[in-house]
Write a protein that holds these residues in place. Structure first.
Motif, PDB file in Angstrom:
ATOM      1  N   ASP A 152       0.865  -1.254  -0.030  1.00  0.00           N
ATOM      2  CA  ASP A 152       0.121  -0.059  -0.171  1.00  0.00           C
ATOM      3  C   ASP A 152       1.029   1.407   0.061  1.00  0.00           C
ATOM      4  O   ASP A 152       0.324   2.431   0.272  1.00  0.00           O
ATOM      5  N   TYR A 157       1.812   1.897  -5.409  1.00  0.00           N
ATOM      6  CA  TYR A 157       0.438   2.449  -6.661  1.00  0.00           C
ATOM      7  C   TYR A 157       1.012   3.094  -7.664  1.00  0.00           C
ATOM      8  O   TYR A 157       0.415   3.099  -8.730  1.00  0.00           O
ATOM      9  N   VAL A 174      -9.768  -2.403  -0.421  1.00  0.00           N
ATOM     10  CA  VAL A 174      -9.172  -1.697   0.771  1.00  0.00           C
ATOM     11  C   VAL A 174      -9.998  -2.293   1.775  1.00  0.00           C
ATOM     12  O   VAL A 174     -11.102  -1.628   2.410  1.00  0.00           O
ATOM     13  N   ASN A 180      -5.993   2.481   7.705  1.00  0.00           N
ATOM     14  CA  ASN A 180      -5.597   2.053   6.193  1.00  0.00           C
ATOM     15  C   ASN A 180      -6.572   2.839   5.212  1.00  0.00           C
ATOM     16  O   ASN A 180      -5.710   3.197   4.065  1.00  0.00           O
ATOM     17  N   LYS A 183      -4.813   6.365   4.310  1.00  0.00           N
ATOM     18  CA  LYS A 183      -3.545   6.145   3.845  1.00  0.00           C
ATOM     19  C   LYS A 183      -3.500   5.696   2.271  1.00  0.00           C
ATOM     20  O   LYS A 183      -2.620   6.179   1.287  1.00  0.00           O
ATOM     21  N   ASN A 184      -4.323   4.727   2.087  1.00  0.00           N
ATOM     22  CA  ASN A 184      -4.487   4.228   0.741  1.00  0.00           C
ATOM     23  C   ASN A 184      -4.746   5.263  -0.313  1.00  0.00           C
ATOM     24  O   ASN A 184      -4.507   5.438  -1.152  1.00  0.00           O
ATOM     25  N   HIS A 187      -2.277   7.825  -0.861  1.00  0.00           N
ATOM     26  CA  HIS A 187      -1.127   6.922  -1.874  1.00  0.00           C
ATOM     27  C   HIS A 187      -1.577   6.914  -3.219  1.00  0.00           C
ATOM     28  O   HIS A 187      -0.985   7.076  -4.115  1.00  0.00           O
TER      29      HIS A 187
END
Length: 252
Positions: A152, A157, A174, A180, A183-184, A187
């Motif tokens: 991740d 990415y 996700v 998470n 954050k994902n 990114h």
């Protein structure tokens, strides 16, 4: 006595449970890593996995489709059977998962159009030979603890985006701890022109669609397309368009 084919050392063992006609895949825990209805082995059983197909709203004739993470092979089988002009590839690190999918989940053998490889997804996306080649990338990468995506980072990415052609699309699941999600999203937004999150479906799975090049969203066209997808593939595409619409309204 465990079946050693699905219990090679060095990787989580692959096991199954069956309930009311549905066979579920587990990696040595109670977490469901994939499922198949025995009466419809080539259909996509789980709602969030169906949602991973929402790229169909934007591309109805892909030529290169890639899955990172095989799961119960639902996406791999569906894409292989339903898109006869497409090459379908999957990268799966755990040999036990590949073996159980071949034996108990109806995964066809590799051929000229199908290439399931035992390898790290990070190696796949970092390989320059795969860059710029992929129309659709479906990312569902979890280990046996299922706390969040195994890969991740911004670099991961970015490499996913590098694999896509100019109008390529990534869908990703996700799942896991709440931290998470942000954050994902952050990114992904560093790597893609547009990133949309759909509303949470069962068991806290959230599916994201990310575009190499942001599309123009015409909802009347998307609803027409959704009706065609429902008719042709029996997938609940109207709900995907509703999710896209609610995301757009929340952003305004």
């Amino acid at each position: 006595m465990p079946n050693r084919r699905f219990d090679q050392p060095g990787h989580p063992p692959a096991t199954i449970t069956e309930y009311q006609g549905v066979r579920s895949l587990h990696l040595g825990t109670s977490w469901v890593q994939g499922a198949m209805r025995l009466s419809k082995p080539d259909a996509i059983e789980l709602e969030y996995v169906q949602m991973m197909m929402m790229w169909l709203l934007f591309n109805d004739d892909p030529r290169q489709i890639v899955q990172l993470g095989l799961g119960s092979a639902a996406l791999t089988k569906f894409c292989y059977h339903r898109f006869p002009h497409a090459r379908v590839s999957a990268a799966e690190l755990n040999p036990n998962v590949i073996a159980i999918c071949e034996s108990l989940f109806g995964l066809p053998p590799n051929d000229a159009r199908l290439n399931v490889r035992e390898m790290n997804a990070l190696d796949f996306v970092n390989d320059p030979a795969n860059h710029g080649k992929v129309d659709v990338l479906q990312v569902d990468l979890y280990d046996e603890e299922a706390r969040g995506p195994v890969l991740d980072t911004p670099e991961f990415y970015r490499a996913c985006a590098d694999c896509l052609g100019d109008d390529g699309i990534m869908t990703a699941n996700v799942f896991g701890d709440f931290s998470n999600y942000d954050k994902n999203l952050q990114h992904m937004e560093l790597a893609f022109d547009a990133v949309v999150w759909l509303p949470e479906v069962h068991d806290a799975n959230i599916v994201v669609i990310a575009f190499k090049r942001a599309p123009v969203l015409d909802f009347s066209v998307l609803y027409e397309r959704a009706a065609a997808i429902r008719k042709q593939y029996n997938l609940p595409a109207k709900a995907w368009v509703n999710g896209l619409k609610s995301w757009m309204q929340d952003q305004q």
